[in-house]
Design a protein around this motif. Structure first.
Motif, short mmCIF file in Angstrom:
data_model
loop_
_atom_site.label_atom_id
_atom_site.label_comp_id
_atom_site.label_asym_id
_atom_site.label_seq_id
_atom_site.Cartn_x
_atom_site.Cartn_y
_atom_site.Cartn_z
N GLU A 48 -2.70 -10.41 -2.54
CA GLU A 48 -3.15 -9.03 -2.28
C GLU A 48 -2.85 -8.12 -3.47
O GLU A 48 -1.85 -8.27 -4.16
CB GLU A 48 -2.45 -8.47 -1.04
CG GLU A 48 -2.85 -9.15 0.25
CD GLU A 48 -2.10 -8.58 1.43
OE1 GLU A 48 -1.64 -7.43 1.35
OE2 GLU A 48 -1.96 -9.30 2.44
N THR A 49 -3.75 -7.15 -3.63
CA THR A 49 -3.52 -6.09 -4.60
C THR A 49 -3.37 -4.78 -3.84
O THR A 49 -4.21 -4.45 -2.99
CB THR A 49 -4.71 -5.97 -5.58
OG1 THR A 49 -4.87 -7.23 -6.24
CG2 THR A 49 -4.46 -4.88 -6.60
N THR B 84 -6.98 -4.18 2.67
CA THR B 84 -7.12 -3.69 1.29
C THR B 84 -8.59 -3.58 0.91
O THR B 84 -8.99 -2.68 0.17
CB THR B 84 -6.39 -4.63 0.30
OG1 THR B 84 -7.00 -5.93 0.32
CG2 THR B 84 -4.92 -4.76 0.65
N MET B 85 -9.42 -4.48 1.43
CA MET B 85 -10.85 -4.40 1.21
C MET B 85 -11.44 -3.17 1.90
O MET B 85 -12.31 -2.48 1.35
CB MET B 85 -11.54 -5.67 1.74
CG MET B 85 -11.11 -6.94 1.05
SD MET B 85 -11.59 -7.01 -0.69
CE MET B 85 -13.36 -7.23 -0.53
N ASN C 260 -4.57 4.25 -1.03
CA ASN C 260 -4.92 4.95 0.21
C ASN C 260 -4.69 4.10 1.46
O ASN C 260 -5.20 4.41 2.53
CB ASN C 260 -6.39 5.41 0.16
CG ASN C 260 -7.38 4.26 0.06
OD1 ASN C 260 -7.10 3.26 -0.57
ND2 ASN C 260 -8.55 4.42 0.66
N ALA D 29 -9.86 -0.36 2.58
CA ALA D 29 -9.44 0.84 1.87
C ALA D 29 -10.25 1.05 0.60
O ALA D 29 -10.56 2.19 0.22
CB ALA D 29 -7.95 0.75 1.54
N ARG D 30 -10.62 -0.04 -0.05
CA ARG D 30 -11.48 0.07 -1.24
C ARG D 30 -12.92 0.44 -0.86
O ARG D 30 -13.61 1.13 -1.59
CB ARG D 30 -11.47 -1.24 -2.02
CG ARG D 30 -10.16 -1.51 -2.75
CD ARG D 30 -10.28 -2.73 -3.68
NE ARG D 30 -9.05 -2.89 -4.44
CZ ARG D 30 -7.98 -3.57 -4.03
NH1 ARG D 30 -8.01 -4.16 -2.85
NH2 ARG D 30 -6.90 -3.67 -4.78
N ALA D 31 -13.37 -0.04 0.31
CA ALA D 31 -14.73 0.24 0.74
C ALA D 31 -14.91 1.71 1.11
O ALA D 31 -16.00 2.28 0.93
CB ALA D 31 -15.08 -0.63 1.94
N VAL E 87 -3.31 -0.92 -2.61
CA VAL E 87 -4.29 0.16 -2.68
C VAL E 87 -3.57 1.46 -2.31
O VAL E 87 -2.84 1.52 -1.32
CB VAL E 87 -5.46 -0.10 -1.71
CG1 VAL E 87 -6.56 0.93 -1.92
CG2 VAL E 87 -6.02 -1.50 -1.89
N PRO F 143 -12.87 4.74 0.05
CA PRO F 143 -11.75 5.32 -0.70
C PRO F 143 -11.48 6.77 -0.35
O PRO F 143 -10.38 7.27 -0.61
CB PRO F 143 -12.19 5.18 -2.16
CG PRO F 143 -13.68 5.15 -2.10
CD PRO F 143 -14.01 4.44 -0.83
N PRO G 54 -16.62 -5.16 0.84
CA PRO G 54 -16.75 -3.72 1.07
C PRO G 54 -18.00 -3.34 1.85
O PRO G 54 -17.93 -2.50 2.77
CB PRO G 54 -16.78 -3.14 -0.35
CG PRO G 54 -16.00 -4.13 -1.17
CD PRO G 54 -16.33 -5.47 -0.58
#
Length: 375
Positions: free
Chosen positions: A243-244, A220-221, A248, A223-225, A246, A227, A322
């Motif tokens: 977990e949150t 998840t980190m 993508n 995917a945020r790094a 994402v 986007p 990230p």
């Protein structure tokens, strides 16, 4: 022609895949009997190959608590539990077959104990070697007992600390069991077939088949790094409560066509199981490896070997921020793809089969005096 015997560990996919590759490459006149705890894990096998299902040497069968402390485990062995009926049945099946079949060779993939057992039974052994810290008495006894050592990886990935006597009897076959051709194809066509976006980078995360699953929290980190990329996981993943989600990051689970996903990806993140390593290396795709825990640090040593030869970027633990993810992925993109492709031989299975046949012929060849005495 004397048959070959073959013990195949049932955990993961790599053991069965390289066994099948060798089986297909051997002459049809060479019978081979494969002993394995699971007969259903093999790709198609030729008619001259028989699979004998035996009890597992590694899962508990009929124990008693007192047996755990009844006797000390010798340093030359790893898994020699007392009171397990399944072990006795497996050993009886293998040694009984050897007594009647008179094998030319017996390939062991993998068990230090079986290498030693077969040597005691006067059967020539070929030990399959894996990465990891294997300088303990059990592994060294197995390798010393063997007439040959088969390494299912490129010599470029060999560990520098392997002793000279061990290297002298080792043959290396990079990509054994992995068909490079199955990992080619037009990425646009493959993405359309797989339902992946054509206008965004695709980053693939491959979870291996030998563990409990890749943790999804670090992903998840990732995917945020990044986007702008679509992140896809195949294989098993394990989630944590904090977990949150994402948008993508998409989990596809187990798939029947991992080669298509690999060929369609712009960048790959994976552990370092044997099948995964060679499947990715064949494509040349930018690659970040994060090894999983395995006995004897197998994946860690393989990951370090990949980093040493410039085939993959290595992180020994998952990036946790990230910026750390972006740094790791930039490092992966900067590596020369030819360093990866060079690790996979085009004819690894055929070369391995020829080496086994030649070794068997050399071991059983009588010299002139022996031939005259036989006559």
């Amino acid at each position: 022609m004397q048959p070959f015997g073959y013990f195949c560990h049932h955990q993961g996919r790599g053991h069965a895949e390289r066994c099948a590759a060798i089986a297909h490459a051997l002459p049809s006149s060479r019978p081979m009997t494969v002993f394995c705890a699971r007969a259903d894990i093999f790709p198609s096998l030729p008619r001259n190959v028989e699979v004998v299902e035996i009890p597992s040497l590694f899962e508990r069968t009929h124990p008693t608590p007192a047996m755990l402390d009844a006797a000390e485990t010798p340093e030359t062995m790893h898994c020699v539990p007392l009171g397990w009926r399944g072990v006795r049945e497996a050993v009886a099946a293998i040694t009984g077959w050897c007594a009647t079949a008179d094998p030319a060779l017996f390939v062991v993939d993998v068990s230090a104990e079986l290498c030693q057992l077969l040597r005691i039974a006067s059967v020539p052994v070929v030990a399959v070697v894996q990465h990891g810290r294997r300088d303990d008495p059990g592994h060294l006894m197995a390798y010393r007992s063997a007439s040959g050592i088969l390494a299912p990886y490129s010599q470029a990935l060999e560990q520098p600390e392997r002793p000279d006597w061990m290297r002298a009897k080792t043959a290396w076959f990079g990509g054994l069991g992995v068909e490079a051709a199955q990992h080619t194809g037009d990425p646009k066509t493959l993405r359309a077939r797989l339902g992946l976006p054509a206008d965004r980078p695709v980053h693939l995360v491959i979870a291996g088949g030998g563990g409990t699953g890749t943790p999804s929290a670090p992903l998840t980190m990732a995917a945020r790094a990044v986007p702008e990329a679509t992140w896809i996981t195949i294989g098993a993943v394990s989630s944590e409560w904090h977990e949150t989600g994402v948008g993508n990051l998409i989990h596809r689970g187990w798939v029947d066509n991992p080669g298509d996903y690999i060929a369609a990806a712009d960048l790959i993140v994976s552990s370092t199981g044997n099948t995964t390593v060679h499947s990715v290396a064949a494509t040349g795709t930018p690659w970040l490896v994060v090894p999983e825990w395995r006995y004897f640090d197998e994946q860690m040593h393989k990951a370090r070997a990949l980093a040493r030869c410039g085939a993959a970027a290595l992180r020994e633990t998952w990036p946790a921020a990230p910026a750390a993810w972006r740094e790791a992925l930039d490092e992966a993109r900067a590596l020369d793809p030819e360093n990866r492709r060079a690790l996979v031989g085009a004819d690894a299975a055929a070369e391995a089969a020829r080496w086994l046949d030649t070794l068997a012929a050399d071991l059983w060849r009588m010299d002139t005096l022996e031939m005259e005495a036989a006559e």
